[in-house]
Design an enzyme around this catalytic site. Structure first.
Site, PDB file in Angstrom:
ATOM      1  N   ARG A 171      -3.530 -10.193   5.244  1.00 47.63           N
ATOM      2  CA  ARG A 171      -4.083 -10.284   3.932  1.00 47.63           C
ATOM      3  C   ARG A 171      -2.839  -9.698   3.018  1.00 47.63           C
ATOM      4  O   ARG A 171      -2.627  -8.434   2.942  1.00 47.63           O
ATOM      5  CB  ARG A 171      -4.986  -9.332   3.730  1.00 47.63           C
ATOM      6  CG  ARG A 171      -5.768  -9.300   2.247  1.00 47.63           C
ATOM      7  CD  ARG A 171      -7.001  -8.231   2.173  1.00 47.63           C
ATOM      8  NE  ARG A 171      -7.690  -8.357   0.836  1.00 47.63           N
ATOM      9  CZ  ARG A 171      -7.265  -7.674  -0.300  1.00 47.63           C
ATOM     10  NH1 ARG A 171      -6.064  -6.965  -0.172  1.00 47.63           N
ATOM     11  NH2 ARG A 171      -7.838  -7.634  -1.267  1.00 47.63           N
ATOM     12  N   LYS A 204       1.004  -1.293   0.010  1.00 46.27           N
ATOM     13  CA  LYS A 204       0.034   0.043   0.051  1.00 46.27           C
ATOM     14  C   LYS A 204       0.829   1.377   0.145  1.00 46.27           C
ATOM     15  O   LYS A 204       1.886   1.294   0.451  1.00 46.27           O
ATOM     16  CB  LYS A 204      -1.143  -0.054   1.029  1.00 46.27           C
ATOM     17  CG  LYS A 204      -2.331  -1.047   0.480  1.00 46.27           C
ATOM     18  CD  LYS A 204      -3.549  -1.061   1.505  1.00 46.27           C
ATOM     19  CE  LYS A 204      -4.257  -2.265   1.037  1.00 46.27           C
ATOM     20  NZ  LYS A 204      -5.230  -2.425   2.003  1.00 46.27           N
TER      21      LYS A 204
END
Ligand code: HH2
Length: 254
Positions: free
Chosen positions: A233, A199
């Protein structure tokens, strides 16, 4: 949890797994590398440049892939904010719903999940980031609303997993705060999931393209695990599993 994006435009792997045979090969690979859950998504939700897609288009992308992944024998989670897509996926054998709007967007979602009595991931989200707010307070208030919706629909608390939604409606600093102060969310008494994989906040510390953020992803995920996250995740299963196993073995010696 290994990420399988059957999308043309996901922020880090868009287009790589649209072809059903490539998606299936990636699912097989992630299972071999140690993934316990495969999370399948057919709509990119990245903050900039993703195209909203219809439920029909999501289903068209999922149809050739999801049943085949279910047949591989590991639990499949469906990453969708649309109840018709989730309903179809659960009918095909998916056993977890991953709602990036935490039961607060599609008003039929909570009822559907109450009927199925299956686990749901309730992720924190906001339409716009506001760097001025106390993000931990906002996350806690959002979870309280989601839990209220869940209770009213008849979803049992033991089926709920909470996720701070790293990178969703958050300035990069706020994503890092959510990781650093993740432990505060144990106040809800529910398992926590964290997805920091590739991210953008990583790039604010160490400028890099999404595919070059493995080191930053692992750093973030180890801190999440240290702060009690039960599910991680990730797009990079082998490296993440190794990092988590080594960290756990060392923590064991403390
Ligand atoms: N992050 C993404 C998508 N779904 N679900 C949960 N519960 N938690 C997350 O952090 C999360 C999520 C974004 O990552 P990715 O699926 O790779 O990107 P895109 O939305 O562009 O497909």
């Amino acid at each position: 949890m290994g990420v399988l994006n059957v999308t043309p435009d996901s922020f880090s792997d868009g287009g790589q797994f649209v072809a059903p045979e490539r998606a299936l090969a990636q699912a097989r690979r992630m299972i071999a590398e140690g993934a316990d859950i495969i999370d399948i998504g057919a709509e990119s939700t990245r903050p900039y440049g993703s195209e909203p897609v219809s439920a029909e288009e999501e289903l068209r992308r999922l149809q050739p892939v999801l049943p085949e992944v279910v047949a591989l024998g590991v639990p499949v989670s469906i990453d969708s904010m649309k109840s018709p897509v989730v309903a179809w996926a659960l009918g095909q054998g998916a056993v977890i719903a991953n709602d990036i709007w935490g039961l607060q967007r599609d008003e039929r979602m909570a009822r559907l999940l109450a009927e199925h009595k299956l686990p749901v991931i309730v992720m924190h989200n906001r339409d716009r980031a506001d760097p001025a707010i106390d993000i931990m307070k906002d996350i806690a208030a959002f979870f309280a609303r989601s839990l209220d919706v869940a209770a009213k629909a008849g979803i049992s608390a033991e089926n709920i997993v909470l996720d701070p939604g790293i990178g969703f409606g958050k300035a990069p600093e706020q994503s890092m705060t959510a990781l650093a102060r993740l432990g505060e969310l144990h106040a809800f008494g529910l398992p926590l999931l964290v997805g920091a994989s590739r991210k953008r906040f990583i790039s604010t510390v160490s400028p890099s393209e999404p595919q070059q953020r493995l080191g930053g992803s692992i750093a973030a995920h180890l801190i999440a695990a240290q702060n009690g996250a039960k599910i991680i995740r990730s797009h990079d299963v082998a490296e993440t599993v190794q990092a988590l196993r080594v960290a756990a073995a060392i923590w064991d010696k403390q």
